[in-house]
Write a protein that holds these residues in place. Sequence first.
Motif, PDB file in Angstrom:
ATOM      1  N   MET A 187     -62.364 -60.063 -40.566  1.00 60.15           N
ATOM      2  CA  MET A 187     -60.980 -59.769 -40.233  1.00 60.15           C
ATOM      3  C   MET A 187     -60.155 -61.042 -40.400  1.00 60.15           C
ATOM      4  SD  MET A 187     -59.363 -59.067 -36.423  1.00 60.15           S
ATOM      5  CE  MET A 187     -60.985 -59.058 -35.757  1.00 60.15           C
ATOM      6  N   ASP A 188     -58.967 -60.875 -40.948  1.00 60.91           N
ATOM      7  CA  ASP A 188     -58.029 -61.983 -41.071  1.00 60.91           C
ATOM      8  C   ASP A 188     -57.138 -62.007 -39.838  1.00 60.91           C
ATOM      9  OD1 ASP A 188     -58.865 -62.816 -43.592  1.00 60.91           O
ATOM     10  OD2 ASP A 188     -57.485 -61.454 -44.607  1.00 60.91           O
ATOM     11  N   ILE A 189     -56.924 -63.188 -39.302  1.00 56.02           N
ATOM     12  CA  ILE A 189     -55.971 -63.378 -38.202  1.00 56.02           C
ATOM     13  C   ILE A 189     -54.845 -64.236 -38.748  1.00 56.02           C
ATOM     14  CG2 ILE A 189     -55.586 -64.313 -35.897  1.00 56.02           C
ATOM     15  CD1 ILE A 189     -58.568 -63.832 -35.331  1.00 56.02           C
ATOM     16  N   THR A 190     -53.630 -63.688 -38.704  1.00 55.54           N
ATOM     17  CA  THR A 190     -52.475 -64.408 -39.221  1.00 55.54           C
ATOM     18  C   THR A 190     -51.433 -64.562 -38.124  1.00 55.54           C
ATOM     19  OG1 THR A 190     -51.467 -62.377 -40.048  1.00 55.54           O
ATOM     20  CG2 THR A 190     -52.847 -63.594 -41.579  1.00 55.54           C
ATOM     21  N   LEU A 191     -50.557 -65.535 -38.322  1.00 54.53           N
ATOM     22  CA  LEU A 191     -49.470 -65.805 -37.385  1.00 54.53           C
ATOM     23  C   LEU A 191     -48.145 -65.683 -38.124  1.00 54.53           C
ATOM     24  CD1 LEU A 191     -50.806 -69.071 -35.676  1.00 54.53           C
ATOM     25  CD2 LEU A 191     -51.222 -66.698 -34.989  1.00 54.53           C
ATOM     26  N   VAL A 192     -47.172 -65.095 -37.440  1.00 53.37           N
ATOM     27  CA  VAL A 192     -45.831 -64.953 -37.988  1.00 53.37           C
ATOM     28  C   VAL A 192     -44.846 -65.270 -36.872  1.00 53.37           C
ATOM     29  CG1 VAL A 192     -44.137 -63.307 -38.899  1.00 53.37           C
ATOM     30  CG2 VAL A 192     -46.525 -63.133 -39.590  1.00 53.37           C
ATOM     31  N   GLN A 193     -43.840 -66.060 -37.178  1.00 50.55           N
ATOM     32  CA  GLN A 193     -42.744 -66.229 -36.221  1.00 50.55           C
ATOM     33  C   GLN A 193     -41.682 -65.220 -36.595  1.00 50.55           C
ATOM     34  OE1 GLN A 193     -41.076 -70.174 -35.726  1.00 50.55           O
ATOM     35  NE2 GLN A 193     -39.228 -69.319 -34.837  1.00 50.55           N
ATOM     36  N   GLY A 194     -41.337 -64.336 -35.660  1.00 51.83           N
ATOM     37  CA  GLY A 194     -40.337 -63.338 -35.981  1.00 51.83           C
ATOM     38  C   GLY A 194     -40.266 -62.215 -34.976  1.00 51.83           C
ATOM     39  N   ASP A 195     -39.776 -61.092 -35.449  1.00 48.75           N
ATOM     40  CA  ASP A 195     -39.505 -59.916 -34.637  1.00 48.75           C
ATOM     41  C   ASP A 195     -40.583 -58.869 -34.892  1.00 48.75           C
ATOM     42  OD1 ASP A 195     -38.516 -57.548 -33.535  1.00 48.75           O
ATOM     43  OD2 ASP A 195     -36.515 -57.775 -34.382  1.00 48.75           O
ATOM     44  N   ILE A 196     -41.336 -58.524 -33.878  1.00 45.03           N
ATOM     45  CA  ILE A 196     -42.438 -57.578 -34.034  1.00 45.03           C
ATOM     46  C   ILE A 196     -41.954 -56.200 -34.496  1.00 45.03           C
ATOM     47  CG2 ILE A 196     -42.537 -56.750 -31.640  1.00 45.03           C
ATOM     48  CD1 ILE A 196     -45.681 -57.080 -31.979  1.00 45.03           C
ATOM     49  N   THR A 197     -40.717 -55.867 -34.210  1.00 42.08           N
ATOM     50  CA  THR A 197     -40.214 -54.540 -34.583  1.00 42.08           C
ATOM     51  C   THR A 197     -39.945 -54.398 -36.075  1.00 42.08           C
ATOM     52  OG1 THR A 197     -37.864 -55.019 -34.225  1.00 42.08           O
ATOM     53  CG2 THR A 197     -39.135 -54.257 -32.312  1.00 42.08           C
ATOM     54  N   THR A 198     -40.051 -55.489 -36.820  1.00 42.28           N
ATOM     55  CA  THR A 198     -39.820 -55.431 -38.269  1.00 42.28           C
ATOM     56  C   THR A 198     -41.117 -55.473 -39.074  1.00 42.28           C
ATOM     57  OG1 THR A 198     -39.600 -57.834 -38.524  1.00 42.28           O
ATOM     58  CG2 THR A 198     -37.585 -56.573 -37.993  1.00 42.28           C
ATOM     59  N   GLN A 199     -42.235 -55.521 -38.407  1.00 43.18           N
ATOM     60  CA  GLN A 199     -43.511 -55.695 -39.101  1.00 43.18           C
ATOM     61  C   GLN A 199     -43.989 -54.401 -39.762  1.00 43.18           C
ATOM     62  OE1 GLN A 199     -44.940 -58.906 -39.331  1.00 43.18           O
ATOM     63  NE2 GLN A 199     -42.878 -59.243 -38.510  1.00 43.18           N
TER      64      GLN A 199
END
Length: 174
Positions: free
Chosen positions: A1-13
């Motif tokens: 499994m890949d674990i990634t990080l994003v800075q942002g708004d979860i409602t746009t994913q």
Amino acid sequence: MDITLVQGDITTQEVDAVVNAANSSLLGGAGVDGAIHGRGGPEILEECRRLRASSHRGGLPTGQAVATTAGRLPARWVIHTVGPVYAPGEDRSALLASCHRESLRVADELGARTVAFPAISTGIFGWPMADAARIALETVSAAETSVVEVRFVLFDATAYGTFNDLIMKFARKS
């Protein structure tokens, strides 16, 4: 499994499932919960009300997870989980870990391959970010799941930096 990080708004994913840091009522709230209900529209609340009228009459217990439609979000499902309130004199870390494990279990039941998590319990529930990040990353890394990508969506630079520092430590250990 890949674990990634994003800075942002979860409602746009654009993922199969978005995890909601819900309150036990399942009827919306502040923070991530309010954002998901607000952007997702009334379909999410309608399903939550049905859950409250049937299988979750007393609300959703801390550490458990349940799924609904994602409504107008660019995801297929919302997986609601109730994180523990941080209590300095009481170790509730097993409950926080359970939120992540149970969310992945529900994701597997749904057939979700990509899942976006917020930093559960770090808002109004007061969990220190570094400890929450450690628990989240350790739990997800150890989980047996069919999910191929777990994406932690962090709202601000501080949360992103904290998760990023820890994920880098995990990478050095492997």
